[in-house]
Design a protein around this motif. Structure first.
Motif, PDB file in Angstrom:
ATOM      1  N   ILE A 161       0.844  -1.204   0.000  1.00  0.00           N
ATOM      2  CA  ILE A 161       0.000   0.000   0.000  1.00  0.00           C
ATOM      3  C   ILE A 161       0.875   1.249   0.000  1.00  0.00           C
ATOM      4  O   ILE A 161       0.599   2.214  -0.722  1.00  0.00           O
ATOM      5  CB  ILE A 161      -0.956   0.004   1.217  1.00  0.00           C
ATOM      6  N   GLU A 162       1.950   1.215   0.791  1.00  0.00           N
ATOM      7  CA  GLU A 162       2.866   2.360   0.849  1.00  0.00           C
ATOM      8  C   GLU A 162       3.508   2.632  -0.510  1.00  0.00           C
ATOM      9  O   GLU A 162       3.670   3.774  -0.910  1.00  0.00           O
ATOM     10  CB  GLU A 162       3.961   2.107   1.893  1.00  0.00           C
ATOM     11  N   LYS A 163       3.847   1.555  -1.231  1.00  0.00           N
ATOM     12  CA  LYS A 163       4.447   1.727  -2.558  1.00  0.00           C
ATOM     13  C   LYS A 163       3.430   2.331  -3.538  1.00  0.00           C
ATOM     14  O   LYS A 163       3.742   3.274  -4.273  1.00  0.00           O
ATOM     15  CB  LYS A 163       4.960   0.390  -3.100  1.00  0.00           C
ATOM     16  N   ILE A 164       2.207   1.783  -3.547  1.00  0.00           N
ATOM     17  CA  ILE A 164       1.151   2.296  -4.441  1.00  0.00           C
ATOM     18  C   ILE A 164       0.880   3.764  -4.127  1.00  0.00           C
ATOM     19  O   ILE A 164       0.742   4.599  -5.026  1.00  0.00           O
ATOM     20  CB  ILE A 164      -0.137   1.453  -4.297  1.00  0.00           C
ATOM     21  N   LYS A 165       0.837   4.066  -2.830  1.00  0.00           N
ATOM     22  CA  LYS A 165       0.574   5.440  -2.390  1.00  0.00           C
ATOM     23  C   LYS A 165       1.668   6.396  -2.879  1.00  0.00           C
ATOM     24  O   LYS A 165       1.382   7.483  -3.397  1.00  0.00           O
ATOM     25  CB  LYS A 165       0.499   5.470  -0.856  1.00  0.00           C
ATOM     26  N   GLU A 166       2.914   5.974  -2.713  1.00  0.00           N
ATOM     27  CA  GLU A 166       4.045   6.815  -3.126  1.00  0.00           C
ATOM     28  C   GLU A 166       4.044   7.063  -4.627  1.00  0.00           C
ATOM     29  O   GLU A 166       4.283   8.181  -5.094  1.00  0.00           O
ATOM     30  CB  GLU A 166       5.360   6.141  -2.694  1.00  0.00           C
ATOM     31  N   ASP A 167       3.756   6.011  -5.391  1.00  0.00           N
ATOM     32  CA  ASP A 167       3.724   6.137  -6.865  1.00  0.00           C
ATOM     33  C   ASP A 167       2.620   7.075  -7.321  1.00  0.00           C
ATOM     34  O   ASP A 167       2.827   7.925  -8.192  1.00  0.00           O
ATOM     35  CB  ASP A 167       3.541   4.755  -7.511  1.00  0.00           C
ATOM     36  N   LEU A 168       1.429   6.927  -6.720  1.00  0.00           N
ATOM     37  CA  LEU A 168       0.301   7.805  -7.074  1.00  0.00           C
ATOM     38  C   LEU A 168       0.577   9.247  -6.663  1.00  0.00           C
ATOM     39  O   LEU A 168       0.253  10.191  -7.381  1.00  0.00           O
ATOM     40  CB  LEU A 168      -0.984   7.324  -6.393  1.00  0.00           C
ATOM     41  N   LYS A 169       1.184   9.382  -5.503  1.00  0.00           N
ATOM     42  CA  LYS A 169       1.513  10.716  -4.985  1.00  0.00           C
ATOM     43  C   LYS A 169       2.461  11.445  -5.934  1.00  0.00           C
ATOM     44  O   LYS A 169       2.280  12.625  -6.223  1.00  0.00           O
ATOM     45  CB  LYS A 169       2.160  10.557  -3.604  1.00  0.00           C
ATOM     46  N   ASN A 170       3.464  10.729  -6.429  1.00  0.00           N
ATOM     47  CA  ASN A 170       4.416  11.321  -7.373  1.00  0.00           C
ATOM     48  C   ASN A 170       3.724  11.794  -8.648  1.00  0.00           C
ATOM     49  O   ASN A 170       4.065  12.830  -9.196  1.00  0.00           O
ATOM     50  CB  ASN A 170       5.512  10.304  -7.735  1.00  0.00           C
ATOM     51  N   GLU A 171       2.749  11.002  -9.111  1.00  0.00           N
ATOM     52  CA  GLU A 171       2.048  11.349 -10.348  1.00  0.00           C
ATOM     53  C   GLU A 171       1.085  12.531 -10.158  1.00  0.00           C
ATOM     54  O   GLU A 171       0.981  13.390 -11.029  1.00  0.00           O
ATOM     55  CB  GLU A 171       1.249  10.144 -10.865  1.00  0.00           C
ATOM     56  N   LEU A 172       0.385  12.556  -9.024  1.00  0.00           N
ATOM     57  CA  LEU A 172      -0.685  13.551  -8.837  1.00  0.00           C
ATOM     58  C   LEU A 172      -0.262  14.827  -8.120  1.00  0.00           C
ATOM     59  O   LEU A 172      -0.978  15.825  -8.176  1.00  0.00           O
ATOM     60  CB  LEU A 172      -1.859  12.912  -8.093  1.00  0.00           C
ATOM     61  N   VAL A 182      -7.425  12.003 -15.972  1.00  0.00           N
ATOM     62  CA  VAL A 182      -7.290  11.677 -14.539  1.00  0.00           C
ATOM     63  C   VAL A 182      -7.422  10.175 -14.303  1.00  0.00           C
ATOM     64  O   VAL A 182      -6.561   9.556 -13.684  1.00  0.00           O
ATOM     65  CB  VAL A 182      -8.338  12.435 -13.689  1.00  0.00           C
ATOM     66  N   GLU A 183      -8.495   9.583 -14.821  1.00  0.00           N
ATOM     67  CA  GLU A 183      -8.735   8.149 -14.620  1.00  0.00           C
ATOM     68  C   GLU A 183      -7.615   7.323 -15.247  1.00  0.00           C
ATOM     69  O   GLU A 183      -7.136   6.356 -14.650  1.00  0.00           O
ATOM     70  CB  GLU A 183     -10.078   7.750 -15.241  1.00  0.00           C
ATOM     71  N   GLU A 184      -7.192   7.721 -16.430  1.00  0.00           N
ATOM     72  CA  GLU A 184      -6.126   7.004 -17.136  1.00  0.00           C
ATOM     73  C   GLU A 184      -4.828   7.010 -16.314  1.00  0.00           C
ATOM     74  O   GLU A 184      -4.158   5.993 -16.191  1.00  0.00           O
ATOM     75  CB  GLU A 184      -5.876   7.675 -18.488  1.00  0.00           C
ATOM     76  N   VAL A 185      -4.516   8.165 -15.731  1.00  0.00           N
ATOM     77  CA  VAL A 185      -3.302   8.288 -14.917  1.00  0.00           C
ATOM     78  C   VAL A 185      -3.394   7.384 -13.686  1.00  0.00           C
ATOM     79  O   VAL A 185      -2.439   6.673 -13.355  1.00  0.00           O
ATOM     80  CB  VAL A 185      -3.067   9.758 -14.475  1.00  0.00           C
ATOM     81  N   ILE A 186      -4.549   7.388 -13.020  1.00  0.00           N
ATOM     82  CA  ILE A 186      -4.731   6.573 -11.806  1.00  0.00           C
ATOM     83  C   ILE A 186      -4.599   5.087 -12.143  1.00  0.00           C
ATOM     84  O   ILE A 186      -3.877   4.345 -11.474  1.00  0.00           O
ATOM     85  CB  ILE A 186      -6.097   6.866 -11.139  1.00  0.00           C
ATOM     86  N   ASP A 188      -3.241   3.640 -14.863  1.00  0.00           N
ATOM     87  CA  ASP A 188      -1.889   3.318 -15.350  1.00  0.00           C
ATOM     88  C   ASP A 188      -0.875   3.238 -14.211  1.00  0.00           C
ATOM     89  O   ASP A 188       0.005   2.373 -14.208  1.00  0.00           O
ATOM     90  CB  ASP A 188      -1.419   4.367 -16.375  1.00  0.00           C
ATOM     91  N   THR A 189      -1.025   4.149 -13.238  1.00  0.00           N
ATOM     92  CA  THR A 189      -0.100   4.144 -12.093  1.00  0.00           C
ATOM     93  C   THR A 189      -0.316   2.909 -11.225  1.00  0.00           C
ATOM     94  O   THR A 189       0.645   2.281 -10.772  1.00  0.00           O
ATOM     95  CB  THR A 189      -0.273   5.424 -11.243  1.00  0.00           C
ATOM     96  N   LEU A 190      -1.590   2.535 -11.012  1.00  0.00           N
ATOM     97  CA  LEU A 190      -1.894   1.315 -10.247  1.00  0.00           C
ATOM     98  C   LEU A 190      -1.317   0.088 -10.944  1.00  0.00           C
ATOM     99  O   LEU A 190      -0.694  -0.773 -10.310  1.00  0.00           O
ATOM    100  CB  LEU A 190      -3.417   1.141 -10.117  1.00  0.00           C
ATOM    101  N   LYS A 191      -1.509   0.033 -12.268  1.00  0.00           N
ATOM    102  CA  LYS A 191      -1.000  -1.095 -13.058  1.00  0.00           C
ATOM    103  C   LYS A 191       0.525  -1.178 -12.935  1.00  0.00           C
ATOM    104  O   LYS A 191       1.087  -2.241 -12.674  1.00  0.00           O
ATOM    105  CB  LYS A 191      -1.406  -0.930 -14.518  1.00  0.00           C
ATOM    106  N   LYS A 192       1.177  -0.032 -13.116  1.00  0.00           N
ATOM    107  CA  LYS A 192       2.642   0.008 -13.057  1.00  0.00           C
ATOM    108  C   LYS A 192       3.140  -0.411 -11.670  1.00  0.00           C
ATOM    109  O   LYS A 192       4.108  -1.176 -11.546  1.00  0.00           O
ATOM    110  CB  LYS A 192       3.123   1.423 -13.387  1.00  0.00           C
ATOM    111  N   SER A 193       2.468   0.090 -10.617  1.00  0.00           N
ATOM    112  CA  SER A 193       2.870  -0.241  -9.237  1.00  0.00           C
ATOM    113  C   SER A 193       2.753  -1.739  -8.978  1.00  0.00           C
ATOM    114  O   SER A 193       3.670  -2.350  -8.415  1.00  0.00           O
ATOM    115  CB  SER A 193       2.006   0.516  -8.236  1.00  0.00           C
ATOM    116  N   ILE A 194       1.622  -2.335  -9.389  1.00  0.00           N
ATOM    117  CA  ILE A 194       1.402  -3.767  -9.148  1.00  0.00           C
ATOM    118  C   ILE A 194       2.367  -4.609  -9.984  1.00  0.00           C
ATOM    119  O   ILE A 194       2.869  -5.633  -9.520  1.00  0.00           O
ATOM    120  CB  ILE A 194      -0.074  -4.145  -9.405  1.00  0.00           C
ATOM    121  N   GLU A 195       2.656  -4.157 -11.202  1.00  0.00           N
ATOM    122  CA  GLU A 195       3.650  -4.860 -12.034  1.00  0.00           C
ATOM    123  C   GLU A 195       5.015  -4.882 -11.340  1.00  0.00           C
ATOM    124  O   GLU A 195       5.698  -5.900 -11.322  1.00  0.00           O
ATOM    125  CB  GLU A 195       3.792  -4.166 -13.400  1.00  0.00           C
TER     126      GLU A 195
END
Length: 410
Positions: A161-172, A182-186, A188-195
């Motif tokens: 969760i901390e990693k996903i949060k940090e990645d989203l935070k950097n993007e937004l 907005v939705e595309e960024v969210i 794509d960032t979730l996908k990239k984080s989980i990958e």
């Protein structure tokens, strides 16, 4: 698989998108007012500059005319000696006029070009400010809360969760995002984080077992996690590849454990080495390895007693078995449906004996999916197979695309 998490994730992404857009709308209203004021100021400045330039030009014009007349008089030939002089005079006069006119037009064109570039750059900046945005860190914490709760509810480990949060935070919060995306960024960032979370170097078990003979595999984990059943599934897979297998019944602690393994051995026509209940598990494993060496068997599979990671005596017994028999691969078998318990168990076993790979059982009935997302990232060990049913064929090779597809992120 992962139906509950998939539905929840979809809802929370929509909610996150709406919240972000609401923040943007308020921000944009303020920005538009500021932009209008800036436009007015810029226009006034531009008008002032143009007026100043025009006044300077008008002052220079009389001086230029006087200089031109003087030059013409000096260059004018005597009429007595040249009969064609008037024609030449008028011809050169025309050329001179054209040249001077071109010279006068040049600064005008340059000024127009500069003004045009300034205007274009200015409007480009305005457009960027209106169509792109970023969130403050405080506002991001507020809008991320729903997603954080959803991930926790679905057994996703805190580290993930901390990693996903940090990645989203950097993007937004640090980059400028187009409002329309907005939705595309969210997503794509979730996908990239989980990958990235699942990006642990995998082990090709069938290739590994062919490197050494006999190849020794120990199956470890808590009681009831599906160790014995999944060991039998792996044995069937080995047989299908033309490899010979021997079982070591080293679970001498649990009642009926030896009988359970004997049933699988009979069905698969595999030799099983066993002692009596309460016998030394290390000795059973040792005998199985010696049997494999004597008979030229390819793979030795050791079934160990299920034990909780906080059971000190049984954990010490397992450490001894590993220390004496030195298995080439230690596979932790955990239940996908137990969520963060499975992650904590894997961590404890890794600290105690050092696991090399993971098999997640009951993945077909896991509606949440947090274990599959988290366990590799936390332990830094790969998931090699997913148990997806009760038959020997119900063993799927792990692929991170399966997770992304089930979460509708692929």
């Amino acid at each position: 698989m992962f139906k509950f998490l998939k539905e929840k994730l979809k809802k929370v992404v929509d909610s996150l998108k709406k919240e972000v857009e609401e923040v943007v709308e308020v921000t944009e209203e303020v920005k538009e007012i500021k932009v209008e004021k800036k436009k007015e100021i810029k226009k006034k400045e531009m008008k002032k500059e143009i007026k100043e330039k025009t006044v300077k030009k008008q002052k220079k014009k009389p001086e230029l005319k006087e200089k031109k007349l003087e030059e013409i008089k000096q260059d004018e030939p005597e009429k007595e000696h040249e009969e064609i002089a008037p024609e030449k005079k008028s011809f050169f006069k025309n050329i001179f006029k054209k040249e001077s006119k071109d010279k006068q037009d040049e600064p005008k064109k340059e000024e127009e070009k500069e003004t045009e570039e300034e205007t274009k750059g200015f409007f480009k900046k305005i457009t960027e400010k209106i169509t792109k945005f970023n969130l403050t860190e405080k506002k991001f914490e507020e809008v991320f809360w729903d997603l954080e709760v959803t991930l926790l509810e679905n057994n996703v480990a805190v580290e993930v969760i901390e990693k996903i949060k940090e990645d989203l935070k950097n993007e937004l919060t640090t980059g400028k995002i187009s409002r329309k995306g907005v939705e595309e960024v969210i997503v794509d960032t979730l996908k990239k984080s989980i990958e990235e979370v699942l990006d642990i170097k995998n082990i090709d078990l069938l290739k590994e077992v062919k490197k050494k003979k006999p190849y020794i595999i120990a199956f470890i984990g808590v009681n009831g996690s599906g160790k014995t059943t999944n060991m039998a599934k792996v044995a069937k897979m080995m047989q299908d590849e033309g490899l010979s297998v021997v079982f070591a019944a080293s679970d001498t602690f649990r009642a009926a454990a030896i009988q359970q393994l004997a049933e699988h051995a009979n069905k698969l026509n595999i030799k099983m080495i066993s002692h009596d209940y309460n016998a030394d598990p290390t000795a059973v494993a040792f005998d199985a390895i010696e049997h494999a060496k004597a008979k030229g068997i390819d793979v030795v599979m050791i079934d160990t007693a299920g034990r909780l990671h906080n059971n000190t005596n049984l954990m010490e017994e397992l450490k001894k078995l590993i220390r004496v028999n030195k298995p080439d691969l230690k596979i932790f078998v955990g239940e996908s449906i137990t969520g963060n318990d499975c992650v904590e168990q894997a961590k404890a076993y890794d600290e105690a004996v050092g696991i090399d790979a993971i098999i997640l059982s009951k993945a077909d009935v896991d509606e949440k999916g947090g274990t599959a997302i988290s366990v590799s990232y936390v332990t830094k060990k790969p998931i090699i197979y997913l148990g997806v049913g009760q038959t020997y064929e119900d063993l799927e090779k792990f692929d991170k695309k399966i997770i992304l597809k089930n979460l509708e992120l692929e």
